[in-house]
Scaffold this motif. Sequence first.
Motif, PDB file in Angstrom:
ATOM      1  N   TYR A  32       0.837  -1.209   0.000  1.00  0.00           N
ATOM      2  CA  TYR A  32       0.000   0.000   0.000  1.00  0.00           C
ATOM      3  C   TYR A  32       0.870   1.257   0.000  1.00  0.00           C
ATOM      4  O   TYR A  32       0.608   2.217  -0.721  1.00  0.00           O
ATOM      5  CB  TYR A  32      -0.929  -0.040   1.207  1.00  0.00           C
ATOM      6  N   LYS A  35       2.195   1.858  -3.432  1.00  0.00           N
ATOM      7  CA  LYS A  35       1.207   2.481  -4.315  1.00  0.00           C
ATOM      8  C   LYS A  35       1.065   3.973  -4.004  1.00  0.00           C
ATOM      9  O   LYS A  35       0.875   4.795  -4.901  1.00  0.00           O
ATOM     10  CB  LYS A  35      -0.140   1.784  -4.163  1.00  0.00           C
ATOM     11  N   LEU A  36       1.151   4.303  -2.712  1.00  0.00           N
ATOM     12  CA  LEU A  36       1.068   5.721  -2.342  1.00  0.00           C
ATOM     13  C   LEU A  36       2.250   6.504  -2.903  1.00  0.00           C
ATOM     14  O   LEU A  36       2.089   7.626  -3.408  1.00  0.00           O
ATOM     15  CB  LEU A  36       1.009   5.864  -0.818  1.00  0.00           C
ATOM     16  N   LYS A  40      -0.229   5.628  -7.414  1.00  0.00           N
ATOM     17  CA  LYS A  40      -1.294   4.757  -7.890  1.00  0.00           C
ATOM     18  C   LYS A  40      -2.488   4.743  -6.941  1.00  0.00           C
ATOM     19  O   LYS A  40      -3.558   4.254  -7.297  1.00  0.00           O
ATOM     20  CB  LYS A  40      -0.758   3.332  -8.067  1.00  0.00           C
ATOM     21  N   SER A  41      -2.295   5.261  -5.760  1.00  0.00           N
ATOM     22  CA  SER A  41      -3.375   5.298  -4.777  1.00  0.00           C
ATOM     23  C   SER A  41      -3.183   6.521  -3.876  1.00  0.00           C
ATOM     24  O   SER A  41      -2.074   7.069  -3.776  1.00  0.00           O
ATOM     25  CB  SER A  41      -3.379   4.011  -3.945  1.00  0.00           C
ATOM     26  N   TYR A  42      -4.278   6.925  -3.246  1.00  0.00           N
ATOM     27  CA  TYR A  42      -4.224   8.029  -2.302  1.00  0.00           C
ATOM     28  C   TYR A  42      -4.761   7.556  -0.950  1.00  0.00           C
ATOM     29  O   TYR A  42      -5.652   6.693  -0.906  1.00  0.00           O
ATOM     30  CB  TYR A  42      -5.054   9.207  -2.813  1.00  0.00           C
TER      31      TYR A  42
END
Length: 237
Positions: A32, A35-36, A40-42
């Motif tokens: 995770y 990804k941050l 790719k993610s928030y």
Amino acid sequence: MMKFGDYLRQAREARHWTQPEAAARAGIEQSYLSKLETGKSYPSDDVFGRLVKAYEIDVKNLVRDLDPGEAEALRDIESLRATRLTLHRTAQRLSRGWMLAGLACLVIGGGSTGAALTASDTSHEEYIYLSRGVIAPGEPFDVFDLVGVPLGRAPAVVADMRAQQIALQDRIDEEVRIQRAMQGEGYFETVEGGRRYFRALDSQTVIERSPLRWFWVPGLMFLFGALGCFTISWRWK
């Protein structure tokens, strides 16, 4: 301006943490966190709070450094939204303050410059009078003119005039008077031991510069100050 992921990665690297170590400190999965960092993610509101605590992030500095698009992507995070709103209001107050300061400088500078532009000089005549010394009672008013008289050829006359000239030279005590009122070719003034005769010597025209001309200096200073205030206000906005 930077992306949120880049900000996290730089903060982690500044602390010399590996991704697994940073993820463990924040209480999230390494995948995770990866990804941050790659964008790719928030994070959610809860995860963001964990990251702030683990990384000791100054939210105000984060908001200032984030790309506007990234800030919009993180709009659901309450603490970020509140900080952005606080900073925005602070910036508006400062911008208005600098704008008002600029307007005040503009008014003062314009008024000072206008006063300097409309200033006019004045002139007046001055009359110069000279008294060569105190004239004793019974002496003619031009007694001191004898000092400059050429001596005659007769020995007796030369000796007598020479003695008078020497005596008058010892009494010469010149005094110059400069005044605005003309007193004709000359005038008398009673003093201790006799009187003085002030003879017209010369006249001159005196130009008095208007003190308002000095308003150029503060006028230009305030005008440049106004320009600086407006620039700061625009940049702050």
